[in-house]
Design a protein around this motif. Structure first.
Motif, PDB file in Angstrom:
ATOM      1  N   LEU A 100       0.805  -1.210   0.000  1.00  0.00           N
ATOM      2  CA  LEU A 100       0.000   0.000   0.000  1.00  0.00           C
ATOM      3  C   LEU A 100       0.845   1.270   0.000  1.00  0.00           C
ATOM      4  O   LEU A 100       0.373   2.342  -0.382  1.00  0.00           O
ATOM      5  N   ALA A 101       2.098   1.157   0.439  1.00  0.00           N
ATOM      6  CA  ALA A 101       2.974   2.324   0.467  1.00  0.00           C
ATOM      7  C   ALA A 101       3.580   2.624  -0.909  1.00  0.00           C
ATOM      8  O   ALA A 101       4.193   3.675  -1.102  1.00  0.00           O
ATOM      9  N   ARG A 102       3.404   1.721  -1.868  1.00  0.00           N
ATOM     10  CA  ARG A 102       3.985   1.894  -3.199  1.00  0.00           C
ATOM     11  C   ARG A 102       3.053   2.686  -4.114  1.00  0.00           C
ATOM     12  O   ARG A 102       1.846   2.762  -3.894  1.00  0.00           O
ATOM     13  N   ASP A 103       3.642   3.253  -5.150  1.00  0.00           N
ATOM     14  CA  ASP A 103       2.857   3.871  -6.212  1.00  0.00           C
ATOM     15  C   ASP A 103       1.949   2.805  -6.824  1.00  0.00           C
ATOM     16  O   ASP A 103       2.396   1.686  -7.094  1.00  0.00           O
ATOM     17  N   ALA A 104       0.685   3.129  -7.020  1.00  0.00           N
ATOM     18  CA  ALA A 104      -0.287   2.155  -7.536  1.00  0.00           C
ATOM     19  C   ALA A 104       0.128   1.598  -8.891  1.00  0.00           C
ATOM     20  O   ALA A 104      -0.250   0.479  -9.246  1.00  0.00           O
ATOM     21  N   ARG A 105       0.946   2.324  -9.635  1.00  0.00           N
ATOM     22  CA  ARG A 105       1.353   1.888 -10.975  1.00  0.00           C
ATOM     23  C   ARG A 105       2.573   0.979 -10.949  1.00  0.00           C
ATOM     24  O   ARG A 105       2.940   0.417 -11.989  1.00  0.00           O
ATOM     25  N   ARG A 106       3.175   0.820  -9.810  1.00  0.00           N
ATOM     26  CA  ARG A 106       4.414   0.052  -9.733  1.00  0.00           C
ATOM     27  C   ARG A 106       4.133  -1.456  -9.816  1.00  0.00           C
ATOM     28  O   ARG A 106       3.336  -1.988  -9.059  1.00  0.00           O
ATOM     29  N   PRO A 107       4.788  -2.168 -10.743  1.00  0.00           N
ATOM     30  CA  PRO A 107       4.625  -3.625 -10.817  1.00  0.00           C
ATOM     31  C   PRO A 107       5.109  -4.289  -9.530  1.00  0.00           C
ATOM     32  O   PRO A 107       6.083  -3.839  -8.914  1.00  0.00           O
ATOM     33  N   LEU A 108       4.433  -5.370  -9.145  1.00  0.00           N
ATOM     34  CA  LEU A 108       4.838  -6.064  -7.927  1.00  0.00           C
ATOM     35  C   LEU A 108       6.150  -6.822  -8.117  1.00  0.00           C
ATOM     36  O   LEU A 108       6.864  -7.051  -7.149  1.00  0.00           O
ATOM     37  N   GLY A 109       6.455  -7.227  -9.342  1.00  0.00           N
ATOM     38  CA  GLY A 109       7.723  -7.887  -9.590  1.00  0.00           C
ATOM     39  C   GLY A 109       7.558  -9.276 -10.173  1.00  0.00           C
ATOM     40  O   GLY A 109       6.478  -9.685 -10.587  1.00  0.00           O
ATOM     41  N   GLY A 110       8.673 -10.010 -10.224  1.00  0.00           N
ATOM     42  CA  GLY A 110       8.663 -11.330 -10.820  1.00  0.00           C
ATOM     43  C   GLY A 110       8.379 -11.256 -12.305  1.00  0.00           C
ATOM     44  O   GLY A 110       8.783 -10.312 -12.993  1.00  0.00           O
ATOM     45  N   LEU A 111       7.662 -12.242 -12.823  1.00  0.00           N
ATOM     46  CA  LEU A 111       7.339 -12.298 -14.240  1.00  0.00           C
ATOM     47  C   LEU A 111       6.157 -11.410 -14.622  1.00  0.00           C
ATOM     48  O   LEU A 111       5.802 -11.321 -15.794  1.00  0.00           O
ATOM     49  N   GLY A 112       5.538 -10.788 -13.631  1.00  0.00           N
ATOM     50  CA  GLY A 112       4.473  -9.842 -13.922  1.00  0.00           C
ATOM     51  C   GLY A 112       3.064 -10.344 -13.729  1.00  0.00           C
ATOM     52  O   GLY A 112       2.117  -9.566 -13.867  1.00  0.00           O
ATOM     53  N   TYR A 113       2.878 -11.619 -13.403  1.00  0.00           N
ATOM     54  CA  TYR A 113       1.512 -12.143 -13.290  1.00  0.00           C
ATOM     55  C   TYR A 113       0.756 -11.550 -12.103  1.00  0.00           C
ATOM     56  O   TYR A 113      -0.478 -11.597 -12.063  1.00  0.00           O
ATOM     57  N   ALA A 114       1.480 -10.990 -11.116  1.00  0.00           N
ATOM     58  CA  ALA A 114       0.831 -10.428  -9.928  1.00  0.00           C
ATOM     59  C   ALA A 114       0.404  -8.983 -10.124  1.00  0.00           C
ATOM     60  O   ALA A 114      -0.096  -8.347  -9.191  1.00  0.00           O
ATOM     61  N   GLY A 115       0.567  -8.465 -11.335  1.00  0.00           N
ATOM     62  CA  GLY A 115       0.075  -7.137 -11.637  1.00  0.00           C
ATOM     63  C   GLY A 115       0.839  -6.027 -10.943  1.00  0.00           C
ATOM     64  O   GLY A 115       2.030  -6.128 -10.668  1.00  0.00           O
ATOM     65  N   ARG A 116       0.108  -4.954 -10.632  1.00  0.00           N
ATOM     66  CA  ARG A 116       0.692  -3.758 -10.027  1.00  0.00           C
ATOM     67  C   ARG A 116       0.166  -3.567  -8.606  1.00  0.00           C
ATOM     68  O   ARG A 116      -0.813  -4.206  -8.201  1.00  0.00           O
ATOM     69  N   ALA A 117       0.807  -2.668  -7.886  1.00  0.00           N
ATOM     70  CA  ALA A 117       0.415  -2.443  -6.492  1.00  0.00           C
ATOM     71  C   ALA A 117      -1.053  -2.062  -6.382  1.00  0.00           C
ATOM     72  O   ALA A 117      -1.754  -2.485  -5.455  1.00  0.00           O
ATOM     73  N   GLY A 118      -1.540  -1.282  -7.344  1.00  0.00           N
ATOM     74  CA  GLY A 118      -2.930  -0.858  -7.303  1.00  0.00           C
ATOM     75  C   GLY A 118      -3.915  -2.002  -7.415  1.00  0.00           C
ATOM     76  O   GLY A 118      -5.055  -1.898  -6.933  1.00  0.00           O
ATOM     77  N   ASP A 119      -3.506  -3.107  -8.042  1.00  0.00           N
ATOM     78  CA  ASP A 119      -4.387  -4.268  -8.173  1.00  0.00           C
ATOM     79  C   ASP A 119      -4.635  -4.959  -6.831  1.00  0.00           C
ATOM     80  O   ASP A 119      -5.538  -5.803  -6.735  1.00  0.00           O
ATOM     81  N   TRP A 120      -3.848  -4.619  -5.828  1.00  0.00           N
ATOM     82  CA  TRP A 120      -3.941  -5.282  -4.525  1.00  0.00           C
ATOM     83  C   TRP A 120      -4.544  -4.375  -3.450  1.00  0.00           C
ATOM     84  O   TRP A 120      -4.694  -4.802  -2.299  1.00  0.00           O
ATOM     85  N   ARG A 121      -4.893  -3.166  -3.806  1.00  0.00           N
ATOM     86  CA  ARG A 121      -5.336  -2.225  -2.779  1.00  0.00           C
ATOM     87  C   ARG A 121      -6.667  -2.632  -2.149  1.00  0.00           C
ATOM     88  O   ARG A 121      -6.854  -2.514  -0.941  1.00  0.00           O
ATOM     89  N   ALA A 122      -7.595  -3.105  -2.950  1.00  0.00           N
ATOM     90  CA  ALA A 122      -8.900  -3.471  -2.401  1.00  0.00           C
ATOM     91  C   ALA A 122      -8.788  -4.663  -1.462  1.00  0.00           C
ATOM     92  O   ALA A 122      -9.368  -4.664  -0.365  1.00  0.00           O
ATOM     93  N   VAL A 123      -8.019  -5.687  -1.867  1.00  0.00           N
ATOM     94  CA  VAL A 123      -7.899  -6.874  -1.023  1.00  0.00           C
ATOM     95  C   VAL A 123      -7.101  -6.567   0.239  1.00  0.00           C
ATOM     96  O   VAL A 123      -7.387  -7.102   1.314  1.00  0.00           O
ATOM     97  N   CYS A 124      -6.121  -5.680   0.134  1.00  0.00           N
ATOM     98  CA  CYS A 124      -5.363  -5.304   1.326  1.00  0.00           C
ATOM     99  C   CYS A 124      -6.228  -4.510   2.297  1.00  0.00           C
ATOM    100  O   CYS A 124      -6.134  -4.677   3.512  1.00  0.00           O
ATOM    101  N   ALA A 125      -7.079  -3.653   1.766  1.00  0.00           N
ATOM    102  CA  ALA A 125      -7.986  -2.905   2.629  1.00  0.00           C
ATOM    103  C   ALA A 125      -8.940  -3.853   3.343  1.00  0.00           C
ATOM    104  O   ALA A 125      -9.234  -3.694   4.533  1.00  0.00           O
ATOM    105  N   ALA A 126      -9.417  -4.858   2.624  1.00  0.00           N
ATOM    106  CA  ALA A 126     -10.349  -5.822   3.223  1.00  0.00           C
ATOM    107  C   ALA A 126      -9.659  -6.665   4.288  1.00  0.00           C
ATOM    108  O   ALA A 126     -10.282  -7.086   5.279  1.00  0.00           O
ATOM    109  N   ALA A 127      -8.357  -6.928   4.122  1.00  0.00           N
ATOM    110  CA  ALA A 127      -7.619  -7.764   5.079  1.00  0.00           C
ATOM    111  C   ALA A 127      -7.550  -7.147   6.459  1.00  0.00           C
ATOM    112  O   ALA A 127      -7.439  -7.852   7.466  1.00  0.00           O
TER     113      ALA A 127
END
Length: 384
Positions: free
Chosen positions: A42-69
């Motif tokens: 959540l501290a990363r720029d929403a556009r920043r890729p999470l890493g690896g081969l790219g299948y995990a998308g970008r930081a912004g793709d995880w914001r909703a699930v992290c908020a729910a956690a």
């Protein structure tokens, strides 16, 4: 320098009921670990890729699930159902035929002193002032994820000294944090990547990973097998340590076949139930944090691990590790698509399990449902 070939990861859509042992597994530790990872994501720029081969998308793709956690309770059933509600599982595989492998690591303890005296003469170094790390992807497209470390001499980046060179000539540009009495014990802390140190007055502190000299890791177990010092079937962290301790005259030479050298930073113990921070920067959770290959997988994502552990039940049957974990660490020996190192924690049981674990198994990646279909489709296209 030519970029190395990308790993041949495959992701196959699965159901939670396809995951062996899923319903019996306790996911509370993974939920706590995931929340710590979310603080980083959540501290990363929403556009920043999470890493690896790219299948995990970008930081912004995880914001909703992290908020729910942050709102889910810690009951065992509640944690499991929450992951089922928010995530979709995928079976990880290797299109190149690389075999799966699951090992373990732990947090060892070492005796130390603040000043060099008596048997305490082995320096424990902090990060050298002249150590430089470069991400080649910042300089040239196609080299993303490739990092090199060294130091500058005559305005040129040159390789940093090897373990043998550091042992023989010491380091003038690195702070000495503490002094150990046993070079073998320090070597094993470096292999694990972190540890706990106990001073003579009983004070305990953490030795957390701070950096590495950029040299490739080379397992000394292979050297001992090649020299017929140990049988391959008897190879474990415990057997390696026993051999080194009983062959002190040549132990240094064997350890120096591994050019890699780890530098530490000193931290307070803090929560003793957790480990030192991993590569993601969050404390590791025993049996819920794993180290993965960062060229393949992004840090911070949940993964379900199924593998045999070196332990039997009362009926003599091999026990199985089937638990949800979070990718929060990396390691020099952790390379491959279906490869993970399970963090077992601190203490004698953790040491025994980590030191003997070496088995095949299965790895399942969990992706947020909002991302899963798109990520799997894009990844499949990229691999085709």
């Amino acid at each position: 320098m030519q970029p190395s070939a990308k790993p041949a990861l495959t992701l196959t859509s699965a159901r939670f009921d396809d995951l062996p042992g899923w319903r019996a597994a306790d996911s509370r530790g993974a939920l706590a670990a995931f929340r710590r990872s979310c603080a980083v994501i959540l501290a990363r720029d929403a556009r920043r890729p999470l890493g690896g081969l790219g299948y995990a998308g970008r930081a912004g793709d995880w914001r909703a699930v992290c908020a729910a956690a942050s709102h889910v309770g810690f009951g065992a059933d509640e944690a499991r159902k929450w992951f089922e509600t928010w995530f979709a599982p995928f079976a990880a595989g290797s299109a190149s035929g690389h075999k799966s492998l699951f090992t373990g690591y732990y947090e060892p303890q070492i005796q130390v002193a603040r000043t060099p005296r008596g048997p305490y003469r082995v320096p424990i170094y902090g990060l050298p002032d002249d150590l430089v790390t470069a991400d080649l992807g910042s300089f040239r497209s196609g080299l993303e994820g490739i990092r090199i470390s060294g130091r500058v001499e005559n305005r040129r980046l040159v390789p940093f000294p090897t373990r043998a060179e550091i042992d023989r000539h010491e380091l003038s540009d690195a702070p000495v944090l503490l002094y150990a009495s046993d070079p073998v014990a320090l070597f094993l802390v470096q292999i694990q990547g972190s540890g706990r140190a106990m001073l003579e007055d009983g004070t305990r502190l953490r030795l957390a990973f701070a950096g590495q000299n950029g040299r490739p890791y080379s397992p000394i177990g292979r050297v001992l097998v090649r020299q017929s010092a140990l049988a391959r079937g008897n190879l474990s962290m415990q057997s390696i340590r026993s051999w080194l301790e009983s062959h002190k005259s040549v132990a240094a030479r064997i350890m120096e076949t591994d050019d890699s050298y780890v530098f530490f930073r000193e931290l307070p113990i803090g929560d003793a139930s957790l480990g030192s921070p991993g590569s993601e920067g969050v404390p590791l959770t025993p049996q819920a944090s794993i180290a993965v290959d960062p060229d393949v997988h992004a840090l911070g994502i949940p993964m379900f691990v199924v593998a045999d552990v070196p332990q039997t039940d009362r009926n003599g049957r091999t026990q199985r590790f089937a638990r949800l974990c979070v990718a929060q660490d990396t390691g020099g020996a952790i390379k491959g698509e279906v490869r993970a190192d399970i963090f077992w924690g601190f203490g004698a049981d953790a040491e025994s399990l980590a030191g003997h674990m070496n088995s095949p198994g299965s790895l399942y990646v969990l992706l947020p449902k909002a991302l899963a279909a798109r990520a799997a489709h894009q990844f499949s296209e990229a691999r085709s």
